[in-house]
Write an enzyme that holds these catalytic residues in place. Structure first.
Site, PDB file in Angstrom:
ATOM      1  CE  LYS A 290      25.489  56.977  56.024  1.00  0.00           C
ATOM      2  NZ  LYS A 290      26.768  56.833  55.483  1.00  0.00           N
TER       3      LYS A 290
ATOM      4  CE  LYS B 218      33.271  53.332  55.140  1.00  0.00           C
ATOM      5  NZ  LYS B 218      32.461  53.900  54.171  1.00  0.00           N
TER       6      LYS B 218
END
Length: 350
Positions: A161, A264
């Site tokens: 990240k 997703k």
């Protein structure tokens, strides 16, 4: 006919706090659905809303499910799951995680009634596959410590990240890349953290590192910025927060705004929409990632079933049992030596 419908909220606790560009989280709220037929067979579904991405809150999702999901909702046999798909998309418009949870529960009940699994419904492309493991934003020393630990566990695709400070990100990413064996991949996720000018500087700085891809470097609304970054042809650019709905995916893929898309269940509204977006992306020869929010292993298992049924490029399903020790679900998707597979039937304990 259904005998019972149970809808419950559950707060899951991360094993350690998780930092991304726009938030630091220690807990995740999910809604769990259990539908049971007259023979005692049941199907599970789970919603993991993310206000930042889909505009849903846990209370709104819980309330709409409580209001709409009763025995009368289930007017067809669950074998008519395509009919239910149309009904779900209509009844839960603008609530994609709620829609996904209902579709999951129906498909899981259908599978249970027929003594099969979602894996059997979607297809048997492979029995297991490598999984991405994600490391949140942390110091260089802690990042390298976790990278080494994950490599020892057998993971070969590491996601870092980033998105808080592009210059610090470059230093951290370079350090991580230097300790990765040549057969391992490093991918990045900025979670909308950069402005366009910052993203351009960042991507130019990491272009020599051999990064496999970067997800959502700029704001979800800045699809022109995504296209400009894609046109640099330096690092493959993947849409995540920009690609919530099927319509979003169509626009981004057909217009060549990005090199790929992260699909997703919680964004797209369920497995059937997921498959449609996957086929669309493949028709444009784009990279496909199956990703997740902070989810129970119920929906992670659905995602894993799709990942094993379809030739998806990257499987980023490292939530569920990998994040939460208090997930009330046993069985389903499991990870061993950096690969995900379906271990056994889902069982709910609450």
């Amino acid at each position: 006919m259904l005998k019972d419908v149970i809808i419950k909220k559950k707060t899951l606790h991360f094993d350690e706090p998780f930092q991304i560009a726009y938030e630091k989280v220690e807990t995740a709220d999910v809604v769990i659905i259990k539908i049971t037929d007259n023979q005692g067979k049941y199907g599970l579904g789970s919603a993991a809303p993310d206000k930042e991405v889909t505009g849903e809150t846990i209370d709104k999702v819980y309330n709409i499910l409580l209001r709409k999901l009763n025995k009368e909702f289930f007017e067809f046999p669950v074998s008519d799951w395509l009919k239910y798909h149309e009904k779900i998309q209509s009844e839960f418009r603008n609530f994609p995680s709620a829609a996904s949870s209902v579709e999951e529960a129906i498909l899981n009940l259908f599978a249970s009634q027929n003594k099969i699994t979602l894996f059997d419904i979607f297809g048997h492309y492979r029995q297991k596959c490598p999984i991405v493991i994600t490391i949140g934003i942390k110091s260089i020393d802690k990042t390298l410590q976790e990278v080494r630990g994950r490599l020892k566990e057998g993971f070969k695709i590491i996601k870092l990240k980033c998105g808080l400070d592009w210059r610090k990100d470059v230093v951290r990413i370079k350090a991580a890349k230097q300790i990765l064996p040549h057969q391992c991949q490093l991918i990045l996720d900025a979670n909308q953290g950069y402005t366009l000018s910052q993203a351009i500087n960042f991507i130019k700085s990491i272009s020599r590192f051999g990064i496999s891809l970067i997800e959502q470097p700029v704001s979800a609304k800045d699809i022109i910025g995504l296209k400009k970054l894609t046109q640099l042809k330096s690092v493959p650019i993947i849409a995540d927060e920009s690609a919530v709905s099927l319509d979003d995916a169509k626009r981004l893929l057909s217009g060549n705004y990005v090199d790929g898309i992260n699909i997703k269940l919680m964004k797209c509204g369920g497995p059937i929409n997921f498959i449609e977006i996957f086929r669309l992306a493949r028709s444009f020869k784009k990279i496909v990632i199956v990703g997740c929010m902070y989810e129970s292993n119920i929906s992670i298992t659905t995602g894993a079933s799709l990942a094993l049924a379809l030739p998806i490029d990257y499987v980023d399903l490292d939530s569920g049992h990998l994040d939460f020790s208090d997930d009330p679900v046993q069985g389903g998707a499991s990870v061993k030596k950096g690969e995900i597979f379906i271990k056994d039937k889902l069982k709910l304990n609450f």
